[in-house]
Enzyme design. Structure first.
Site, mmCIF file in Angstrom:
data_model
loop_
_atom_site.group_PDB
_atom_site.id
_atom_site.type_symbol
_atom_site.label_atom_id
_atom_site.label_comp_id
_atom_site.label_asym_id
_atom_site.label_seq_id
_atom_site.Cartn_x
_atom_site.Cartn_y
_atom_site.Cartn_z
ATOM 1 N N ARG A 231 -6.347 21.190 14.959
ATOM 2 C CA ARG A 231 -5.212 20.282 15.046
ATOM 3 C C ARG A 231 -5.672 19.028 15.769
ATOM 4 O O ARG A 231 -6.502 19.085 16.674
ATOM 5 C CB ARG A 231 -4.037 20.920 15.787
ATOM 6 C CG ARG A 231 -3.309 22.010 15.012
ATOM 7 C CD ARG A 231 -2.513 21.425 13.853
ATOM 8 N NE ARG A 231 -1.672 22.402 13.189
ATOM 9 C CZ ARG A 231 -2.053 23.126 12.141
ATOM 10 N NH1 ARG A 231 -3.277 22.980 11.656
ATOM 11 N NH2 ARG A 231 -1.216 23.982 11.577
ATOM 12 N N GLU A 259 -1.293 11.559 13.609
ATOM 13 C CA GLU A 259 -1.468 11.972 12.222
ATOM 14 C C GLU A 259 -0.143 11.839 11.481
ATOM 15 O O GLU A 259 0.880 12.300 12.005
ATOM 16 C CB GLU A 259 -1.947 13.422 12.162
ATOM 17 C CG GLU A 259 -2.341 13.884 10.776
ATOM 18 C CD GLU A 259 -2.852 15.312 10.749
ATOM 19 O OE1 GLU A 259 -2.223 16.143 10.045
ATOM 20 O OE2 GLU A 259 -3.851 15.602 11.433
ATOM 21 N N HIS A 278 -6.371 15.797 6.457
ATOM 22 C CA HIS A 278 -5.767 17.107 6.713
ATOM 23 C C HIS A 278 -5.602 17.887 5.407
ATOM 24 O O HIS A 278 -4.489 18.249 5.007
ATOM 25 C CB HIS A 278 -4.417 16.967 7.421
ATOM 26 C CG HIS A 278 -3.986 18.228 8.107
ATOM 27 N ND1 HIS A 278 -3.072 18.268 9.136
ATOM 28 C CD2 HIS A 278 -4.345 19.533 7.911
ATOM 29 C CE1 HIS A 278 -2.877 19.505 9.534
ATOM 30 N NE2 HIS A 278 -3.646 20.299 8.794
#
Length: 315
Positions: A231, A259, A278
């Site tokens: 993450r 993000e 991602h």
């Protein structure tokens, strides 16, 4: 667990699944503004995939009969903020078994692409620039995997044929594994200076938030590569930027903080960094594995059997 009936909310249409039990009413909801039915009747909620926490949590407070929240992600940090509104005894389940192969593939891709200079070669191809020379191999490198759950183990499975000099494993607490010892997070100060490649695959928790900060990065050896498929907030972006801009470290990031990475953010154009958006779990392997997991969970739930992958139960 007692057998249940009621509504099940799915992010895919029910007709796309095989083997769903017929004891439920299936409602298709993937984060749209309008709910597919009254949330009061929902007993099993499969969260939308790759949607914001705000979207994912929106129906929870209106689901008093809910018994299971099933995420389609390995991490569950995006739903934790809504658990306080749930009744006691609700099971939160993650998607263990869905993302391991895909995320491990991308981790290895990022390592190999970074070491072999593939981003520069692609830019060179665009300019018809032949960029010959010697590039680094993964062979004979020392690799440190931080976060040795199912994804970390899958990453090591794929590293095994590449003749690494050493692979070290780190998890929250020390234990043994089939491939060797797993070290505790407390041993990172000793292990970081030995690694040529550091791969982050740990869940985001209060213990791991900002784990790769200035002290952590400062202990990495000169020229080492940091790979993050965990993450974004596991890495302190400001500290990483300082190391990248100095030229001391390299990075390959599938996740960032913030993000999505906004336009104009300095990380986009920092030297020695490869960024993917991602997509660790977003591959052709996702849907069939996710649908098999959901069908298996619902059959267990319908039969009154314990569901799998329970990571916590509300109190």
């Amino acid at each position: 667990m007692t057998a249940m009936t009621g509504d099940v909310w799915l992010p895919f249409p029910a007709e796309e699944f095989e083997g769903l039990p017929d004891s439920f009413r299936y409602r298709h909801w993937d984060g749209e503004e309008d709910f597919p039915a009254d949330p009061v009747d929902c007993v099993f909620y499969v969260t939308p995939y790759m949607k914001s926490s705000e979207v994912t949590l929106r129906p929870l407070a209106a689901m008093p009969r809910l018994r299971v929240v099933q995420t389609l992600t390995a991490g569950i940090d995006h739903v934790l903020g809504g658990l306080a509104s749930l009744s006691p005894g609700v099971r939160l389940c993650n998607a263990r078994g869905v993302h391991e192969a895909s995320t491990a593939e991308l981790a290895l891709t990022l390592v190999l692409a970074s070491l072999r200079g593939i981003p520069g070669m692609v830019r060179g191809q665009d300019r018809e620039d032949w960029r010959g020379g010697f590039y680094e191999a993964l062979a004979d490198k020392s690799v440190l995997i931080i976060g040795y759950g199912s994804i970390g183990a899958a990453i090591e499975d794929r590293l095994a044929p590449f003749e690494c000099r050493r692979i070290a494993r780190v998890a929250r607490s020390a234990r043994s594994s089939g491939r060797g010892p797993v070290h505790a997070l407390a041993e990172l100060p000793r292990l970081l200076p030995q690694a040529d490649v550091v791969i982050l695959s740990t869940p985001l928790t209060e213990q791991t938030r900002g784990l790769a900060g200035a002290e952590f990065l400062g202990r990495m050896k000169d020229g080492a590569l940091l790979v993050n498929v965990a993450r974004g907030p596991v890495v302190d972006t400001k500290s990483l930027l300082a190391e990248l801009e100095s030229g001391r470290l390299r990075a390959a990031l599938d996740v960032t903080d913030p993000e999505p990475l906004p336009s104009g953010h300095p990380l986009w154009h920092a030297p020695h960094v490869l960024i993917t958006p991602h997509v660790g779990g977003s591959s052709s392997a996702f849907e069939p594995r996710a649908k098999r997991l959901v069908a298996r969970q619902l059959n267990r739930f319908a039969a009154g059997e314990p569901v799998e992958n329970t990571v916590l139960i509300t109190e």
